[in-house]
Design a protein around this motif. Structure first.
Motif, mmCIF file in Angstrom:
data_model
loop_
_atom_site.group_PDB
_atom_site.id
_atom_site.type_symbol
_atom_site.label_atom_id
_atom_site.label_comp_id
_atom_site.label_asym_id
_atom_site.label_seq_id
_atom_site.Cartn_x
_atom_site.Cartn_y
_atom_site.Cartn_z
ATOM 1 N N LEU A 8 -44.937 -0.192 5.881
ATOM 2 C CA LEU A 8 -43.911 0.205 4.922
ATOM 3 C C LEU A 8 -42.541 -0.308 5.359
ATOM 4 C CD1 LEU A 8 -45.027 3.839 4.054
ATOM 5 C CD2 LEU A 8 -45.279 1.775 2.652
ATOM 6 N N ALA A 9 -42.297 -0.280 6.659
ATOM 7 C CA ALA A 9 -41.032 -0.796 7.183
ATOM 8 C C ALA A 9 -40.917 -2.295 6.919
ATOM 9 C CB ALA A 9 -40.917 -0.500 8.677
ATOM 10 N N LYS A 10 -42.020 -3.018 7.022
ATOM 11 C CA LYS A 10 -41.990 -4.457 6.759
ATOM 12 C C LYS A 10 -41.722 -4.741 5.287
ATOM 13 C CE LYS A 10 -44.721 -6.200 10.575
ATOM 14 N NZ LYS A 10 -45.884 -7.012 10.968
ATOM 15 N N ILE A 11 -42.300 -3.941 4.416
ATOM 16 C CA ILE A 11 -42.038 -4.110 2.984
ATOM 17 C C ILE A 11 -40.555 -3.887 2.708
ATOM 18 C CG2 ILE A 11 -42.505 -3.209 0.673
ATOM 19 C CD1 ILE A 11 -45.350 -2.440 1.745
ATOM 20 N N ASP A 12 -40.006 -2.819 3.266
ATOM 21 C CA ASP A 12 -38.579 -2.526 3.090
ATOM 22 C C ASP A 12 -37.703 -3.617 3.699
ATOM 23 O OD1 ASP A 12 -39.117 -0.193 1.717
ATOM 24 O OD2 ASP A 12 -38.860 1.098 3.480
ATOM 25 N N ARG A 13 -38.106 -4.099 4.873
ATOM 26 C CA ARG A 13 -37.360 -5.175 5.539
ATOM 27 C C ARG A 13 -37.249 -6.382 4.616
ATOM 28 N NH1 ARG A 13 -40.948 -8.092 9.745
ATOM 29 N NH2 ARG A 13 -41.780 -8.836 7.769
ATOM 30 N N ASN A 16 -35.012 -5.841 1.629
ATOM 31 C CA ASN A 16 -33.594 -5.854 1.981
ATOM 32 C C ASN A 16 -33.037 -7.258 2.185
ATOM 33 O OD1 ASN A 16 -33.214 -3.066 1.867
ATOM 34 N ND2 ASN A 16 -33.912 -2.797 3.963
ATOM 35 N N VAL A 17 -33.860 -8.190 2.643
ATOM 36 C CA VAL A 17 -33.344 -9.537 2.917
ATOM 37 C C VAL A 17 -33.588 -10.525 1.787
ATOM 38 C CG1 VAL A 17 -33.453 -9.248 5.417
ATOM 39 C CG2 VAL A 17 -35.371 -10.333 4.226
ATOM 40 N N VAL A 18 -34.515 -10.228 0.894
ATOM 41 C CA VAL A 18 -34.805 -11.183 -0.176
ATOM 42 C C VAL A 18 -33.596 -11.359 -1.096
ATOM 43 C CG1 VAL A 18 -35.814 -9.608 -1.896
ATOM 44 C CG2 VAL A 18 -36.614 -11.986 -1.755
ATOM 45 N N VAL A 19 -32.739 -10.371 -1.182
ATOM 46 C CA VAL A 19 -31.542 -10.505 -2.021
ATOM 47 C C VAL A 19 -30.614 -11.600 -1.505
ATOM 48 C CG1 VAL A 19 -31.611 -8.129 -2.853
ATOM 49 C CG2 VAL A 19 -30.307 -8.677 -0.809
ATOM 50 N N ASN A 20 -30.742 -11.947 -0.232
ATOM 51 C CA ASN A 20 -29.920 -13.000 0.365
ATOM 52 C C ASN A 20 -30.574 -14.371 0.269
ATOM 53 O OD1 ASN A 20 -28.007 -11.072 1.220
ATOM 54 N ND2 ASN A 20 -29.240 -10.645 3.031
ATOM 55 N N ASP A 21 -31.782 -14.411 -0.250
ATOM 56 C CA ASP A 21 -32.529 -15.669 -0.304
ATOM 57 C C ASP A 21 -32.262 -16.348 -1.641
ATOM 58 O OD1 ASP A 21 -35.031 -17.365 -0.983
ATOM 59 O OD2 ASP A 21 -35.162 -17.027 1.170
ATOM 60 N N GLY A 22 -31.663 -17.499 -1.583
ATOM 61 C CA GLY A 22 -31.353 -18.233 -2.805
ATOM 62 C C GLY A 22 -32.357 -19.314 -3.132
ATOM 63 N N SER A 23 -33.456 -19.337 -2.416
ATOM 64 C CA SER A 23 -34.432 -20.404 -2.630
ATOM 65 C C SER A 23 -35.226 -20.177 -3.915
ATOM 66 C CB SER A 23 -35.397 -20.487 -1.449
ATOM 67 O OG SER A 23 -36.329 -19.425 -1.480
ATOM 68 N N GLU A 24 -35.903 -21.219 -4.330
ATOM 69 C CA GLU A 24 -36.763 -21.135 -5.505
ATOM 70 C C GLU A 24 -37.961 -20.236 -5.249
ATOM 71 O OE1 GLU A 24 -37.729 -24.915 -7.235
ATOM 72 O OE2 GLU A 24 -35.696 -25.649 -6.969
ATOM 73 N N LYS A 25 -38.278 -19.991 -3.994
ATOM 74 C CA LYS A 25 -39.422 -19.149 -3.650
ATOM 75 C C LYS A 25 -39.090 -17.665 -3.691
ATOM 76 C CE LYS A 25 -42.691 -20.360 -1.160
ATOM 77 N NZ LYS A 25 -43.621 -20.566 -0.061
ATOM 78 N N ALA A 26 -37.830 -17.311 -3.914
ATOM 79 C CA ALA A 26 -37.427 -15.899 -3.917
ATOM 80 C C ALA A 26 -38.241 -15.083 -4.919
ATOM 81 C CB ALA A 26 -35.937 -15.771 -4.203
ATOM 82 N N LYS A 27 -38.544 -15.660 -6.068
ATOM 83 C CA LYS A 27 -39.353 -14.947 -7.070
ATOM 84 C C LYS A 27 -40.730 -14.593 -6.505
ATOM 85 C CE LYS A 27 -40.917 -15.113 -11.827
ATOM 86 N NZ LYS A 27 -40.909 -15.811 -13.103
ATOM 87 N N GLN A 28 -41.322 -15.526 -5.767
ATOM 88 C CA GLN A 28 -42.632 -15.257 -5.159
ATOM 89 C C GLN A 28 -42.519 -14.157 -4.104
ATOM 90 O OE1 GLN A 28 -45.730 -16.356 -5.994
ATOM 91 N NE2 GLN A 28 -46.409 -14.847 -4.506
ATOM 92 N N TYR A 29 -41.455 -14.188 -3.319
ATOM 93 C CA TYR A 29 -41.254 -13.134 -2.311
ATOM 94 C C TYR A 29 -41.130 -11.771 -2.977
ATOM 95 C CZ TYR A 29 -39.952 -17.177 0.593
ATOM 96 O OH TYR A 29 -39.925 -18.386 1.253
ATOM 97 N N ILE A 30 -40.410 -11.714 -4.089
ATOM 98 C CA ILE A 30 -40.254 -10.459 -4.823
ATOM 99 C C ILE A 30 -41.595 -9.997 -5.372
ATOM 100 C CG2 ILE A 30 -39.215 -9.420 -6.885
ATOM 101 C CD1 ILE A 30 -36.739 -11.263 -6.265
ATOM 102 N N GLY A 70 -36.369 -17.563 6.610
ATOM 103 C CA GLY A 70 -35.501 -18.025 7.680
ATOM 104 C C GLY A 70 -35.262 -17.042 8.796
ATOM 105 N N TYR A 71 -36.041 -15.983 8.843
ATOM 106 C CA TYR A 71 -35.868 -14.974 9.886
ATOM 107 C C TYR A 71 -37.022 -15.059 10.871
ATOM 108 C CZ TYR A 71 -32.533 -13.043 6.581
ATOM 109 O OH TYR A 71 -31.471 -12.887 5.730
ATOM 110 N N SER A 72 -36.748 -14.681 12.113
ATOM 111 C CA SER A 72 -37.831 -14.641 13.098
ATOM 112 C C SER A 72 -38.349 -13.213 13.185
ATOM 113 C CB SER A 72 -37.353 -15.143 14.456
ATOM 114 O OG SER A 72 -36.424 -14.244 15.010
#
Length: 79
Positions: A8-13, A16-30, A70-72
């Motif tokens: 659950l923490a990973k889902i929340d993580r 929280n960061v996908v809003v900063n992702d401007g890539s075309e893949k952001a929709k897939q991450y969401i 882009g996060y480790s």
């Protein structure tokens, strides 16, 4: 294997960061975040082996997406 709070923490993580992702893949991450949240709600309806496999898959997808954004995994930002 994995505890409930961890996935659950990973889902929340990721949420929280996908809003900063401007890539075309952001929709897939969401979409993956939505999928993981939906699956997490249904985990209690699965038998033990199915539940463990589902949790494992959530971890894999969330970690993969997090790294692609882009996060480790050790929480250091690489962007």
């Amino acid at each position: 294997m994995y505890d409930e709070e961890h996935y659950l923490a990973k889902i929340d993580r990721n949420a929280n960061v996908v809003v900063n992702d401007g890539s075309e893949k952001a929709k897939q991450y969401i979409n993956n975040i939505k999928w993981a949240r939906d699956l997490a709600v249904r985990l209690d309806n699965l038998d033990y082996e199915q539940r463990e496999e589902a949790i494992k898959k959530i971890h894999e997808v969330m970690d993969k997406d997090y790294q692609e954004m882009g996060y480790s995994l050790n929480s250091s930002i690489t962007k």
